[in-house]
Design an enzyme around this catalytic site. Sequence first.
Site, PDB file in Angstrom:
ATOM      1  N   PHE A   1      15.963  19.741 -20.693  1.00  0.00           N
ATOM      2  CA  PHE A   1      14.156  19.555 -20.903  1.00  0.00           C
ATOM      3  C   PHE A   1      14.673  18.332 -20.862  1.00  0.00           C
ATOM      4  CE2 PHE A   1      11.369  17.921 -23.341  1.00  0.00           C
ATOM      5  CZ  PHE A   1      11.180  18.515 -23.670  1.00  0.00           C
TER       6      PHE A   1
ATOM      7  N   LYS B   1      13.742   7.489 -26.233  1.00  0.00           N
ATOM      8  CA  LYS B   1      13.643   7.705 -27.783  1.00  0.00           C
ATOM      9  C   LYS B   1      14.491   5.928 -28.416  1.00  0.00           C
ATOM     10  CE  LYS B   1      14.347  12.392 -27.210  1.00  0.00           C
ATOM     11  NZ  LYS B   1      12.796  12.524 -27.759  1.00  0.00           N
TER      12      LYS B   1
ATOM     13  N   ASP C   1      19.361  11.652 -17.496  1.00  0.00           N
ATOM     14  CA  ASP C   1      19.205  11.889 -18.595  1.00  0.00           C
ATOM     15  C   ASP C   1      19.599  12.049 -20.129  1.00  0.00           C
ATOM     16  OD1 ASP C   1      16.930  12.194 -20.350  1.00  0.00           O
ATOM     17  OD2 ASP C   1      16.361  13.587 -19.368  1.00  0.00           O
TER      18      ASP C   1
HETATM   19  N1  PLP Z   1      14.193  14.308 -21.769  1.00  0.00           N
HETATM   20  C1  PLP Z   1      15.009  14.482 -22.485  1.00  0.00           C
HETATM   21  C2  PLP Z   1      16.734  14.515 -22.403  1.00  0.00           C
HETATM   22  C3  PLP Z   1      14.915  14.915 -24.335  1.00  0.00           C
HETATM   23  O1  PLP Z   1      14.949  15.011 -24.981  1.00  0.00           O
HETATM   24  C4  PLP Z   1      13.658  13.991 -24.168  1.00  0.00           C
HETATM   25  C5  PLP Z   1      12.515  14.314 -25.123  1.00  0.00           C
HETATM   26  O2  PLP Z   1      12.729  15.544 -26.085  1.00  0.00           O
HETATM   27  C6  PLP Z   1      12.810  13.867 -23.176  1.00  0.00           C
HETATM   28  C7  PLP Z   1      13.473  13.814 -22.059  1.00  0.00           C
HETATM   29  C8  PLP Z   1      11.229  13.320 -23.549  1.00  0.00           C
HETATM   30  O3  PLP Z   1      10.531  12.519 -23.983  1.00  0.00           O
HETATM   31  P1  PLP Z   1       9.292  12.247 -24.426  1.00  0.00           P
HETATM   32  O4  PLP Z   1       9.257  12.882 -25.296  1.00  0.00           O
HETATM   33  O5  PLP Z   1       9.744  10.660 -24.416  1.00  0.00           O
HETATM   34  O6  PLP Z   1       8.480  12.056 -23.313  1.00  0.00           O
END
Ligand code: PLP
Length: 410
Positions: free
Chosen positions: A145, A260, A231
């Site tokens: 994700f 975040k 990520d």
């Molecule tokens: N990458 C990871 C690992 C995430 O957990 C999330 C959101 O939960 C995102 C990217 C996406 O972040 P955003 O919702 O700020 O676009």
Amino acid sequence: MVDTVTTSQEAIALEDKFGAHNYHPIPVVLNRGEGVFLWDVEGKRYFDFLSAYSAVNQGHCHPQIINALINQAKELTLTSRAFYNDKLGVAEKYVCDTFGYQKALFMNSGAEANETAIKLARKWGYTKKGIAENQAVIVAVKKNFHGRTTTIISASTDPSATKHFGPFMPGFNIVDYDDVSALEKALSHPNVCGLWIEPIQGEAGVYVPHDGYLKAAEKLCRQYNVLLMMDEIQTGIARTGKMLASDHEDVRADILILGKALSGGVLPISVVLADDEIMLVIKPGEHGSTFGGNPLAAAVVMAALQVVKDEKLAENAERLGKVFRARMTDLMKRTNKITLVRGKGLLNAIVINDSPQSETAWNICMSFAEHGLLAKPTHGNIIRLAPPLVITEEQIHECCDIIEKVILNH
Ligand code: PLP
């Protein structure tokens, strides 16, 4: 015109009528937060066990972060990058020093930071690795994700992220997670410019790979001249018991992606970190964002990271994570309702003994809410449990008592 709501029912009805139905929230309506606590409009207090998907690691409305926000908001909020501002460079230096990189590129959402990482890896692939134009491949892993943009979902294996949203962006090869030989096979292809992974798959349900997987991934990336794009949007900023989850295996990403909790939940702030050789492949005019790197974000990021360091939140997450998993493992032995407990630091999940299609985990979370604890299932039967990292040992035990009581009586 309706400009205030006084009851939960009213607020839910308004959102239902006027808001898009792209979420299915637990039916509580919150209007105040402080530290590990949230309050609903009726005044009921809850322990937050989601932390806005790990964006509020520093606790709700941390006074140091809020003060930084207010003070900067009174001076200057946005210039765009058409001009310099006096805060961005300071914040760039601060994050580079904190994470050990030469360059930082600020964006807003996590999805945007991942998009930035994709562009960086591709351009590096063409200009440094010598991949033929439009042939670059990024290797991703199943159940990933990384966000919701059309490019990002092109690498998703989750039908709820992809169904009816095609056509998709080419250039991704998706392999099994936690499988070193699948990685080696994929990374050895000469057109591969990047390996794009989460060190622990948060949204998928807190899947922790075996010890040594990340180190092996790093080694394969070096061997095949592929950029390791990590990520850490959900796992970073002390959540798993170290500043970065990669630190558990002493792994250094070539492109580090953060979001975040970079802002402590105050503003959408994300950043991509890399060294000059990679970051400088992007030239003026080739990438940007109106709000990315604004002075408000710059001030907030420094305060939010300072809180993590001053309050030793990584150490707290590491220590209390062990306490939490010990309690949950003990609970698992006393009931057949939980089939698995997994996680690192204070990013944990319990798997409920029912099918992902069942309502069991949802009903358990509803019952948690009745008992003053907020959590939400992911993928049906998995409940992620991730409180703010400012939680105390006494509070962890109080929350474990609630979880225990609800599950044993369910
Ligand atoms: N990458 C990871 C690992 C995430 O957990 C999330 C959101 O939960 C995102 C990217 C996406 O972040 P955003 O919702 O700020 O676009």
